[in-house]
Design a protein around this motif. Structure first.
Motif, PDB file in Angstrom:
ATOM      1  N   PRO A  62      41.220  40.744  37.874  1.00 10.69           N
ATOM      2  CA  PRO A  62      40.773  40.878  36.191  1.00 10.69           C
ATOM      3  C   PRO A  62      40.312  39.544  35.561  1.00 10.69           C
ATOM      4  O   PRO A  62      40.861  38.582  35.857  1.00 10.69           O
ATOM      5  CB  PRO A  62      42.143  40.860  35.697  1.00 10.69           C
ATOM      6  CG  PRO A  62      42.897  41.735  36.861  1.00 10.69           C
ATOM      7  CD  PRO A  62      42.364  41.148  37.869  1.00 10.69           C
ATOM      8  N   SER A  63      39.081  39.483  35.026  1.00 10.51           N
ATOM      9  CA  SER A  63      38.285  38.318  34.702  1.00 10.51           C
ATOM     10  C   SER A  63      37.932  38.513  33.147  1.00 10.51           C
ATOM     11  O   SER A  63      37.522  39.800  32.907  1.00 10.51           O
ATOM     12  CB  SER A  63      37.024  38.135  35.508  1.00 10.51           C
ATOM     13  OG  SER A  63      37.399  37.985  36.847  1.00 10.51           O
ATOM     14  N   PHE A  64      37.922  37.505  32.499  1.00  7.77           N
ATOM     15  CA  PHE A  64      37.902  37.360  31.033  1.00  7.77           C
ATOM     16  C   PHE A  64      36.799  36.324  30.472  1.00  7.77           C
ATOM     17  O   PHE A  64      37.009  35.294  31.105  1.00  7.77           O
ATOM     18  CB  PHE A  64      39.135  37.408  30.341  1.00  7.77           C
ATOM     19  CG  PHE A  64      40.149  38.382  30.774  1.00  7.77           C
ATOM     20  CD1 PHE A  64      40.240  39.749  30.117  1.00  7.77           C
ATOM     21  CD2 PHE A  64      41.077  38.391  31.795  1.00  7.77           C
ATOM     22  CE1 PHE A  64      41.323  40.486  30.494  1.00  7.77           C
ATOM     23  CE2 PHE A  64      42.012  39.284  32.408  1.00  7.77           C
ATOM     24  CZ  PHE A  64      42.210  40.366  31.532  1.00  7.77           C
ATOM     25  N   GLN A  79      37.276  41.494  28.421  1.00  8.51           N
ATOM     26  CA  GLN A  79      37.270  41.443  29.837  1.00  8.51           C
ATOM     27  C   GLN A  79      35.607  41.752  30.332  1.00  8.51           C
ATOM     28  O   GLN A  79      35.127  42.570  30.021  1.00  8.51           O
ATOM     29  CB  GLN A  79      38.307  42.685  30.447  1.00  8.51           C
ATOM     30  CG  GLN A  79      38.569  42.701  31.819  1.00  8.51           C
ATOM     31  CD  GLN A  79      39.544  43.539  32.325  1.00  8.51           C
ATOM     32  OE1 GLN A  79      40.082  44.035  31.594  1.00  8.51           O
ATOM     33  NE2 GLN A  79      39.717  43.436  33.416  1.00  8.51           N
ATOM     34  N   LEU A  82      43.397  43.844  24.066  1.00  7.63           N
ATOM     35  CA  LEU A  82      43.217  42.640  24.162  1.00  7.63           C
ATOM     36  C   LEU A  82      43.132  41.735  23.122  1.00  7.63           C
ATOM     37  O   LEU A  82      43.759  40.338  23.065  1.00  7.63           O
ATOM     38  CB  LEU A  82      41.819  42.378  25.140  1.00  7.63           C
ATOM     39  CG  LEU A  82      41.837  41.058  26.275  1.00  7.63           C
ATOM     40  CD1 LEU A  82      42.852  40.878  26.905  1.00  7.63           C
ATOM     41  CD2 LEU A  82      40.433  40.993  26.671  1.00  7.63           C
ATOM     42  N   ARG A 105      41.805  47.257  34.235  1.00  3.42           N
ATOM     43  CA  ARG A 105      41.017  46.765  33.216  1.00  3.42           C
ATOM     44  C   ARG A 105      42.037  47.179  31.762  1.00  3.42           C
ATOM     45  O   ARG A 105      42.640  47.841  31.772  1.00  3.42           O
ATOM     46  CB  ARG A 105      39.891  47.647  32.956  1.00  3.42           C
ATOM     47  CG  ARG A 105      38.704  47.324  33.749  1.00  3.42           C
ATOM     48  CD  ARG A 105      37.369  47.963  33.667  1.00  3.42           C
ATOM     49  NE  ARG A 105      36.140  47.333  34.551  1.00  3.42           N
ATOM     50  CZ  ARG A 105      35.602  46.377  34.133  1.00  3.42           C
ATOM     51  NH1 ARG A 105      35.879  45.858  33.051  1.00  3.42           N
ATOM     52  NH2 ARG A 105      34.757  45.825  34.951  1.00  3.42           N
TER      53      ARG A 105
END
Length: 456
Positions: free
Chosen positions: A402-404, A396, A368, A362
């Motif tokens: 990992p997905s955003f 995120q 980010l 994460r």
């Protein structure tokens, strides 16, 4: 280890169907053709309030020493040695055969409790065969139909004498981070036929747990085994070789491939095994693309490295080839191994652990968006139809993989090439090699959209 029961009998009497019935899932392949099951498979069985471990085995059959049939029987003998009791299964519709009588003696010599199950007893045709089975001298037959679930009550009564009922756990608790970290990492080993998947797992186990053969297609079921490495647990799935769809003709092979695909979806890390002498072939690339689409962490194992001529720079060449052929999962770990000789095994296991950590990673929203502003400044999004695209911010939503979510204007107008730029930049900035990265576009709501225009 819990109370264990091995299901034994000659081929095609319904052992795998019974196994699936007891574990409550279609884990074992079932087909009318005899000899589908080759490796032994374990599962957690539940029969009302009884919980126990059940082992599905290959059909007891004789073959010349060293043959695949003989080694299948050795696997069955190992299962019998591990078990506390046996289910001896016969086909009630066929009646007793000479093989049933021979293997009844074999089961009796195991000196363990044996329950005689007359399977396929539904209807009138099964009654006669069940009566014949008294001649085996293994006690009263329990008439069941594993396919239709008949006779499970009678089976429960017989098993309850052997297995103590389990106590229901009333105190349920949410899994802690420590418990989650202690869980075995689920790993699927996939690849083309005869890439050496079973040989590698046998070396990890230190025993001939899985059948191997120079003949392609030896493995049929996706077999799960428990492995420990440096104090960390792994649940490793050996799978059938995956060929091009156009070359899959037999029903059984289609079932095997479907079983392998289920193992990929169940896994957290997938090891794509290639043959060192024929690496990065079209089917290898298709399998890698499947792994990426399923959102699993990828580790590439180039097997049979012991057969390659030693030359400087070989590993660097592997790295360049992997990044060239698999740009969608750039940076995936690539390890040269020899399943037969045991070379590179520690490097492979460490790569699995590292990939699992990346898959669970994460990134803080602050870090980010610092990266996001810099990425846009270095390469602004293109103008479409004369209008500049506006990218607002990114966050995120989940890990694994990992997905955003990227909030923007005109989501449908952002080109795929720019999303690839963002994905590759993110991989480099946050060290996300070898794992799929998902970016979903979402248009930011217009706060004034609900207001009507004022009349002139």
């Amino acid at each position: 280890m819990s109370f264990t029961i091995a299901i034994i009998g000659r081929p095609n009497v319904g052992k795998s169907t019974l196994f699936n019935r007891l574990v409550g899932q279609k884990l074992a392949l079932v087909d009318d053709m005899p000899g589908v099951t080759r490796d032994r498979r374990e599962g957690e069985a539940k029969l009302a309030d009884l919980n126990f471990t059940v082992i599905d085995t290959a059909g007891l059959d004789e073959g010349p020493k060293g043959s695949l049939t003989a080694r299948m029987q050795e696997q069955t003998e190992t299962a019998i040695a591990l078990a506390d009791a046996l289910f001896f299964v016969i086909d009630a519709r066929v009646g007793l055969t000479p093989a049933d009588r021979d293997f009844a003696d074999f089961a009796r010599r195991a000196n363990k409790p044996v329950l005689l199950l007359a399977n396929k007893s539904e209807g009138k045709h099964g009654e006669l065969g069940a009566m014949e089975s008294y001649a085996l001298g293994l006690g009263d037959p329990i008439q069941i139909s594993a396919e239709h679930g008949e006779g499970m009550g009678e089976l429960y009564d017989a098993v309850s004498v052997l297995v103590p009922p389990s106590e229901d756990e009333d105190d349920e608790h949410e899994e802690t981070d420590e418990e989650r970290a202690a869980r075995p990492i689920r790993v699927a080993i996939v690849g083309r036929p005869n890439a050496g998947k079973s040989t590698l797992i046998n070396h990890l186990l230190g025993e001939e747990r899985l059948l191997t053969s120079p003949e392609a297609g030896t493995t049929r079921d996706a077999i799960a085994v428990e492995i420990e490495w440096k104090g960390r647990g792994f649940r490793v799935f050996d799978t059938a070789g995956l060929r091009r769809r156009s070359r899959i003709e037999e029903k059984l092979e289609k079932l095997s491939v479907a079983d392998a695909l289920r193992a990929v979806r169940f896994a957290e890390v997938v090891v794509l095994m290639m043959d060192a002498q024929n690496r990065f072939e079209e089917q290898d690339l298709r399998i890698a693309d499947l792994i990426e689409r399923e959102g699993r962490a990828l580790v590439i194992a180039v097997n049979k490295w012991d057969l390659m001529e030693a030359q400087p720079g070989q590993i660097s060449l592997l790295r360049r080839d992997a990044d060239h052929w698999l740009p969608q999962i750039a940076g995936a770990p690539i390890v040269a191994v020899s399943g037969l000789m045991g070379e590179g095994i520690d490097r492979l296991m460490q790569a699995i652990v590292d990939s699992y950590a990346v898959w669970n990673k994460r990134v803080s929203t602050a870090a980010l968006n610092r990266w996001f502003e810099e990425a846009i400044a270095n390469n602004p999004p293109p103008a479409v139809s004369g209008r500049r695209l506006k990218l607002n911010y990114i966050t995120q939503t989940k890990a694994r993989p990992p997905s955003f979510v990227l909030f923007c204007s005109r989501a449908d107008a952002i080109p795929q090439s720019y999303l690839r730029y963002l994905t590759n930049s993110m991989r480099e900035a946050f060290e996300l090699p070898g794992t799929p990265v998902r970016i979903t576009l979402r248009e930011k709501a217009n706060p004034f959209a609900h207001k009507r225009k004022r009349p002139n």
